[in-house]
Write a protein that holds these residues in place. Structure first.
Motif, PDB file in Angstrom:
ATOM      1  N   ALA A 118       0.785  -1.025  -0.109  1.00 40.40           N
ATOM      2  CA  ALA A 118       0.168   0.026   0.049  1.00 40.40           C
ATOM      3  C   ALA A 118       0.831   1.127   0.192  1.00 40.40           C
ATOM      4  O   ALA A 118       0.571   2.239  -0.435  1.00 40.40           O
ATOM      5  N   HIS A 119       2.010   1.327   0.697  1.00 40.67           N
ATOM      6  CA  HIS A 119       3.040   2.471   0.958  1.00 40.67           C
ATOM      7  C   HIS A 119       3.831   2.611  -0.567  1.00 40.67           C
ATOM      8  O   HIS A 119       4.121   3.768  -0.758  1.00 40.67           O
ATOM      9  N   LEU A 120       3.653   1.520  -1.330  1.00 39.51           N
ATOM     10  CA  LEU A 120       4.505   1.696  -2.605  1.00 39.51           C
ATOM     11  C   LEU A 120       3.750   2.129  -3.580  1.00 39.51           C
ATOM     12  O   LEU A 120       4.044   2.604  -4.847  1.00 39.51           O
ATOM     13  N   ILE A 121       2.243   1.732  -3.689  1.00 31.84           N
ATOM     14  CA  ILE A 121       1.424   2.005  -5.049  1.00 31.84           C
ATOM     15  C   ILE A 121       1.503   3.541  -5.543  1.00 31.84           C
ATOM     16  O   ILE A 121       1.892   3.655  -6.663  1.00 31.84           O
ATOM     17  N   LEU A 122       1.413   4.338  -4.532  1.00 32.92           N
ATOM     18  CA  LEU A 122       1.378   5.801  -5.091  1.00 32.92           C
ATOM     19  C   LEU A 122       2.671   6.229  -5.699  1.00 32.92           C
ATOM     20  O   LEU A 122       2.841   6.927  -6.790  1.00 32.92           O
ATOM     21  N   PRO A 123       3.741   6.222  -4.799  1.00 34.85           N
ATOM     22  CA  PRO A 123       5.146   6.289  -5.348  1.00 34.85           C
ATOM     23  C   PRO A 123       5.396   5.787  -6.664  1.00 34.85           C
ATOM     24  O   PRO A 123       5.937   6.319  -7.734  1.00 34.85           O
ATOM     25  N   ALA A 124       5.091   4.516  -6.725  1.00 36.69           N
ATOM     26  CA  ALA A 124       5.416   3.744  -8.014  1.00 36.69           C
ATOM     27  C   ALA A 124       4.629   4.146  -9.094  1.00 36.69           C
ATOM     28  O   ALA A 124       5.117   4.232 -10.559  1.00 36.69           O
ATOM     29  N   LEU A 125       3.183   4.575  -8.893  1.00 41.07           N
ATOM     30  CA  LEU A 125       2.469   5.229 -10.226  1.00 41.07           C
ATOM     31  C   LEU A 125       3.113   6.390 -10.535  1.00 41.07           C
ATOM     32  O   LEU A 125       2.983   6.715 -11.820  1.00 41.07           O
ATOM     33  N   THR A 126       3.425   7.147  -9.733  1.00 47.91           N
ATOM     34  CA  THR A 126       4.176   8.530  -9.805  1.00 47.91           C
ATOM     35  C   THR A 126       5.323   8.371 -10.826  1.00 47.91           C
ATOM     36  O   THR A 126       5.320   9.050 -11.876  1.00 47.91           O
ATOM     37  N   LEU A 127       6.207   7.609 -10.431  1.00 46.13           N
ATOM     38  CA  LEU A 127       7.454   7.276 -11.340  1.00 46.13           C
ATOM     39  C   LEU A 127       6.945   6.404 -12.485  1.00 46.13           C
ATOM     40  O   LEU A 127       7.905   6.747 -13.592  1.00 46.13           O
ATOM     41  N   SER A 128       6.140   5.690 -12.487  1.00 44.93           N
ATOM     42  CA  SER A 128       5.695   5.086 -13.898  1.00 44.93           C
ATOM     43  C   SER A 128       5.219   5.931 -14.898  1.00 44.93           C
ATOM     44  O   SER A 128       5.233   5.752 -16.013  1.00 44.93           O
ATOM     45  N   PHE A 129       4.837   7.309 -14.367  1.00 47.93           N
ATOM     46  CA  PHE A 129       4.536   8.380 -15.591  1.00 47.93           C
ATOM     47  C   PHE A 129       5.693   8.454 -16.497  1.00 47.93           C
ATOM     48  O   PHE A 129       5.354   8.485 -17.712  1.00 47.93           O
ATOM     49  N   PHE A 130       6.759   8.493 -15.972  1.00 49.04           N
ATOM     50  CA  PHE A 130       7.791   8.764 -17.249  1.00 49.04           C
ATOM     51  C   PHE A 130       8.183   7.461 -17.754  1.00 49.04           C
ATOM     52  O   PHE A 130       8.617   7.283 -19.059  1.00 49.04           O
ATOM     53  N   THR A 182      18.294   8.417 -15.365  1.00 46.45           N
ATOM     54  CA  THR A 182      17.048   9.225 -15.415  1.00 46.45           C
ATOM     55  C   THR A 182      16.088   8.711 -14.410  1.00 46.45           C
ATOM     56  O   THR A 182      15.340   9.311 -13.617  1.00 46.45           O
ATOM     57  N   ILE A 183      15.874   7.199 -14.471  1.00 47.64           N
ATOM     58  CA  ILE A 183      15.098   6.760 -13.686  1.00 47.64           C
ATOM     59  C   ILE A 183      15.300   6.898 -12.139  1.00 47.64           C
ATOM     60  O   ILE A 183      14.443   7.231 -11.188  1.00 47.64           O
ATOM     61  N   PHE A 184      16.599   6.530 -11.814  1.00 47.09           N
ATOM     62  CA  PHE A 184      16.795   6.710 -10.459  1.00 47.09           C
ATOM     63  C   PHE A 184      17.079   8.017 -10.004  1.00 47.09           C
ATOM     64  O   PHE A 184      16.629   8.319  -8.928  1.00 47.09           O
ATOM     65  N   SER A 185      17.280   9.101 -10.900  1.00 43.47           N
ATOM     66  CA  SER A 185      17.184  10.782 -10.365  1.00 43.47           C
ATOM     67  C   SER A 185      15.623  10.782  -9.984  1.00 43.47           C
ATOM     68  O   SER A 185      15.507  11.516  -9.174  1.00 43.47           O
ATOM     69  N   PHE A 186      14.642  10.439 -10.804  1.00 42.70           N
ATOM     70  CA  PHE A 186      13.274  10.659 -10.558  1.00 42.70           C
ATOM     71  C   PHE A 186      12.759   9.866  -9.263  1.00 42.70           C
ATOM     72  O   PHE A 186      12.076  10.433  -8.564  1.00 42.70           O
ATOM     73  N   ALA A 187      13.398   8.901  -9.344  1.00 44.45           N
ATOM     74  CA  ALA A 187      12.957   7.865  -7.864  1.00 44.45           C
ATOM     75  C   ALA A 187      13.418   8.679  -6.827  1.00 44.45           C
ATOM     76  O   ALA A 187      12.967   8.613  -5.674  1.00 44.45           O
TER      77      ALA A 187
END
Length: 324
Positions: A185-197, A255-260
């Motif tokens: 549950a704690h991962l869903i919103l951050p992961a969805l945010t990162l998945s935009f890119f 880029t993925i790590f910088s966004f993360a």
């Protein structure tokens, strides 16, 4: 094949050597500028040799705030960042690969324009702004998903692997699956945010790869034999269109790590981005060269591993290798 492996391993060692030089320069310049009393007047070659010897022995130094081993803490926080990137990759692949396949099959159609418009809009949105909007969701829609931290405070999960999705399974006897569910549950919103890119990149790459495959001669020959479009796409096109996406996607790792790391600060996640931010803000500058070595070392090793993996699974890459 052996010569290819030799070249890649040589590249790995040379790049790792350069990374240690960069980390040494950062360590000397940054730390010495904030603590002039620690400046060592010995020659730099001797200092670098001593620094490299400590690295090879696993001694990356200790935090000036709590005197804990920097490499151990850094790897634990980096595992949390990897977990976030992995979950985001699963989310983005689930949505982006079908969208990219449809866009490639129906290129220049209305469906293609709609999909690419969605992808371009997702790319144009700043990741930190998307994160802030996601944090504000509970105030609008109610308390649906956690937006702060890696895990609820009621769960005491010891660090075994550093990956909380795995570590929470080791305490099933104590919490059943509630700790694991809370972590998800704690991962869903951050992961969805990162998945935009990630969605944007995977859609673009899948669309381009599918388009090239569908224009290939063997696909045209399959049509001439009377095979159905569905059979051609499933049995031939997908098998050849998806593997080329992997080496292209690895180029976006930095880029993925910088966004993360940005998302970790927004959602207050205990990852390597937040660790570096808080440590540098508190004056613990020794974490910077350690962070450089951990992140850059992983990206370098992962990139070379992907190249070797693609040579193993891709006949076209193997034929090009033997031709060289």
């Amino acid at each position: 094949m052996l010569s290819f492996l030799q070249r890649r391993l040589t590249l790995l060692f040379i790049t790792a050597f350069i990374l240690t030089i960069i980390a040494f320069i950062v360590d000397r310049v940054l730390v010495a500028s904030h603590n002039p009393e620690v400046i060592n007047h010995q020659n730099y070659f001797y200092q670098y040799s001593n620094y490299l010897w400590h690295i090879l022995n696993g001694n990356f130094g200790y935090s000036s705030l709590d005197n804990k081993d920097l490499i151990k803490r850094g790897l634990v926080f980096f595992a949390s960042t990897l977990e976030l990137c992995f979950v985001a990759l699963i989310f983005s692949s689930f949505f982006a690969i079908p969208m990219g396949i449809l866009a490639g099959l129906f290129r220049n159609s209305r469906l293609d324009y709609v999909i690419m418009t969605i992808a371009i809009v997702a790319l144009a949105l700043p990741v930190f702004w998307v994160g802030v909007m996601a944090v504000l969701l509970p105030s609008v829609w109610g308390d649906l998903l956690p937006v702060d931290g890696n895990l609820s405070l009621i769960y005491d999960v010891p660090v075994v692997t550093g990956f909380l999705l795995i570590d929470t399974l080791f305490v099933v006897d104590k919490y059943d699956l509630f700790a694991f569910i809370d972590r998800v549950a704690h991962l869903i919103l951050p992961a969805l945010t990162l998945s935009f890119f990630l969605i944007t990149e995977i859609v673009r790459l899948t669309r381009s790869s599918m388009t090239m495959v569908m224009r290939s001669n063997y696909i045209q020959a399959a049509y001439a034999k009377g095979f159905s479009r569905r059979k051609i796409v499933v049995a031939h096109a997908l098998r050849n269109a998806l593997p080329p996406i992997i080496p292209q996607l690895r180029l976006q790792m930095s880029t993925i790590f910088s966004f993360a790391m940005t998302i970790e600060i927004v959602f207050n996640l205990n990852g390597i981005g937040k660790w570096l931010f808080i440590s540098l803000k508190s004056g613990d500058y020794l974490v910077l060269p350690v962070g450089i070595l951990i992140i850059s070392g992983f990206i370098l090793t992962f990139s070379i591993f992907i190249e070797i993996f693609m040579v193993i699974i891709s006949p076209l890459r193997r034929s090009a290798l033997y031709a060289d």
